[in-house]
Scaffold this motif. Sequence first.
Motif, PDB file in Angstrom:
ATOM      1  N   LYS A 127       6.891  73.819  -0.637  1.00 21.05           N
ATOM      2  CA  LYS A 127       7.656  74.240   0.396  1.00 21.05           C
ATOM      3  C   LYS A 127       6.969  75.356   1.342  1.00 21.05           C
ATOM      4  O   LYS A 127       6.313  76.035   0.641  1.00 21.05           O
ATOM      5  N   LYS A 128       7.289  75.241   2.601  1.00 20.47           N
ATOM      6  CA  LYS A 128       6.498  76.106   3.409  1.00 20.47           C
ATOM      7  C   LYS A 128       7.371  77.142   3.460  1.00 20.47           C
ATOM      8  O   LYS A 128       6.645  78.475   3.533  1.00 20.47           O
ATOM      9  N   ASP A 129       8.731  77.373   3.372  1.00 21.71           N
ATOM     10  CA  ASP A 129       9.448  78.793   3.509  1.00 21.71           C
ATOM     11  C   ASP A 129       9.851  78.758   2.203  1.00 21.71           C
ATOM     12  O   ASP A 129      10.517  78.082   1.382  1.00 21.71           O
ATOM     13  N   GLY A 130       9.367  80.172   1.458  1.00 20.92           N
ATOM     14  CA  GLY A 130       9.991  80.516   0.245  1.00 20.92           C
ATOM     15  C   GLY A 130       8.974  80.004  -0.915  1.00 20.92           C
ATOM     16  O   GLY A 130       9.351  80.243  -2.160  1.00 20.92           O
ATOM     17  N   GLY A 131       7.990  79.267  -0.453  1.00 13.42           N
ATOM     18  CA  GLY A 131       7.127  78.583  -1.633  1.00 13.42           C
ATOM     19  C   GLY A 131       6.244  79.548  -2.102  1.00 13.42           C
ATOM     20  O   GLY A 131       6.022  80.552  -1.820  1.00 13.42           O
ATOM     21  N   GLN A 340       5.395  66.015  -1.538  1.00 18.71           N
ATOM     22  CA  GLN A 340       4.558  66.597  -0.488  1.00 18.71           C
ATOM     23  C   GLN A 340       4.577  65.796   0.604  1.00 18.71           C
ATOM     24  O   GLN A 340       4.887  66.445   1.875  1.00 18.71           O
ATOM     25  N   ASP A 341       4.786  64.360   0.744  1.00 22.87           N
ATOM     26  CA  ASP A 341       5.067  63.719   1.888  1.00 22.87           C
ATOM     27  C   ASP A 341       6.346  63.778   2.476  1.00 22.87           C
ATOM     28  O   ASP A 341       6.502  63.718   3.782  1.00 22.87           O
ATOM     29  N   LEU A 346       9.939  65.995   6.742  1.00 27.06           N
ATOM     30  CA  LEU A 346      11.334  67.080   7.009  1.00 27.06           C
ATOM     31  C   LEU A 346      10.790  68.326   7.743  1.00 27.06           C
ATOM     32  O   LEU A 346      11.425  69.285   8.109  1.00 27.06           O
ATOM     33  N   GLU A 347       9.373  68.276   8.091  1.00 23.78           N
ATOM     34  CA  GLU A 347       8.814  69.501   8.597  1.00 23.78           C
ATOM     35  C   GLU A 347       9.101  71.034   7.633  1.00 23.78           C
ATOM     36  O   GLU A 347       9.040  72.087   8.477  1.00 23.78           O
ATOM     37  N   MET A 348       9.156  70.686   6.447  1.00 19.92           N
ATOM     38  CA  MET A 348       9.519  71.817   5.358  1.00 19.92           C
ATOM     39  C   MET A 348       7.981  72.056   4.560  1.00 19.92           C
ATOM     40  O   MET A 348       8.293  73.059   3.779  1.00 19.92           O
ATOM     41  N   GLY A 349       7.191  71.344   4.773  1.00 19.31           N
ATOM     42  CA  GLY A 349       6.004  71.439   3.690  1.00 19.31           C
ATOM     43  C   GLY A 349       4.910  72.125   4.272  1.00 19.31           C
ATOM     44  O   GLY A 349       4.885  72.609   5.400  1.00 19.31           O
ATOM     45  N   LYS A 350       4.118  72.821   3.324  1.00 14.52           N
ATOM     46  CA  LYS A 350       3.034  73.645   3.717  1.00 14.52           C
ATOM     47  C   LYS A 350       2.072  73.001   4.593  1.00 14.52           C
ATOM     48  O   LYS A 350       1.530  71.731   4.479  1.00 14.52           O
TER      49      LYS A 350
END
Length: 350
Positions: A127-131, A340-341, A346-350
Motif C-alpha cells: 500500500k502507498k499510504d501507511g505501508g 500489487q496489480d 485502485l491507485e493505492m499502490g506504491k
Amino acid sequence: MLKAVTGKGFQVLLAGVLTLSLAACGSTGTGGAVSTGAKKEQSGASNYPTKPIVFVAPSGAGGAFDKAARSVTKILAEEKYVNQNMTVEVKPGGGGTVFMTDYAVNDTKNNYKFFVNSPSMLINNLKKDGGIPYSYKDTTPLAQLFRDYGIVAVAANSKYNDLKTLFNDLKADPTKLTLAGGTGPGTVDHLTFIYPASKYGIDPKKVKYVSYDGKAQSMTALLGGNADILASTAAEVGEFLESGKIKVLAVNSPKRLSGVFKDVPTMKELGIDADFNIWRGVFGAKEMSADAKKFWDENLKKLSESEKWKKEMAANGWEADYKDSASFSKALDEQNKIIQDLLKVLEMGK
C-alpha cells in the motif's frame, strides 16, 4: 648420552606411547568426538527446541489471528509434537504493521518467536499510504494451514438473488450501490470483492466502499440498511445465512462449500475466475537456523494431518488447505503480484 631401550623395557615404553596416542585421538582435536553434543553435530541430530516458544497474533485479543494461534499451539501441545511451553501474545497496532516492523528488525535470527498472518501482511507492504517496507520476504514462511473464502452477500429483503444481476447493475453504474466491509480500503474485504468485480468489467475505482471496524460492524451496516452489499468471509456469515437474515450470492472457493453454503454457487461456476486466497499461515524469522526450520517443517505437517486439528478446523469453520514451506512461498509470490496489480488499479499502490 642416550641409552638404547631393549627387551621388556622397550615393550613398556611402546605400550605407553600407544596409550598416549589413543588418548589424543579422543581429545578435542580432529581425531574424534569428545561429547554427546559433538556427536549430535557430526550426525546432524538436533535437540531443538530447548526453551519456551512464543506465537504472536498481530491483532487484538479474540481476533482471527489470536484464535488461530491459540488453536495451533493447543493442538501442537496436545499431540506432543512440541514439548516446550508455548504462549500466545497479542500485538495489536496498525493492522499488524507495528509488530511486523519490530519483528523484521529485531528478531531476524530468533528461533523461538513465530507468528500467524493472512494476506494483510502483503497488503501492508504494497500500500502507498501507511505501508511498511517489510513483508513475507523478511521472514521464513513455514506453512499455510487453512484458508477462508470471500463471499458476496446482501440482506434477505434485497431485490438481488444472484451475483450476475448485481454485477450487471454495478457494471452499468458502479456508484449505484454501497459496499460494506470490515477492513480498510485496499485491504482484504475490499480486494476480495474488487478482484472478481474487475474481472467482470466493473470499474473498481468507482465502487463505493465503506469500511467498518470489524466484520461484526459491517454486518450490522448491511442488516440496518446502511449498505447494499457485504464483502466478508464464509466463516463470519454462516450463522446469518442459516438464520435467513442474509443471502449469499457467491463464494470464492474452488468448489461448493458444505453445510449451510451447499446451495451457494462459486465464482467459477458463474464464469468468474478470480481466486483470492484468504489464507492463514505460520511464519518464522528470516535467518532461522536449519535445524529449527526442519523441526517446524516436520511438525506443522504432522499438525495438518492430525484428527484433533481437523476437528478444530471444523469447529471454527476453517477449510483445510495445507501448503509446506516451499509451496507456501510460491503461492505468496503469486498472490503478491495479484495484490500489487489490484492496488495499482485502485491507485493505492506504491
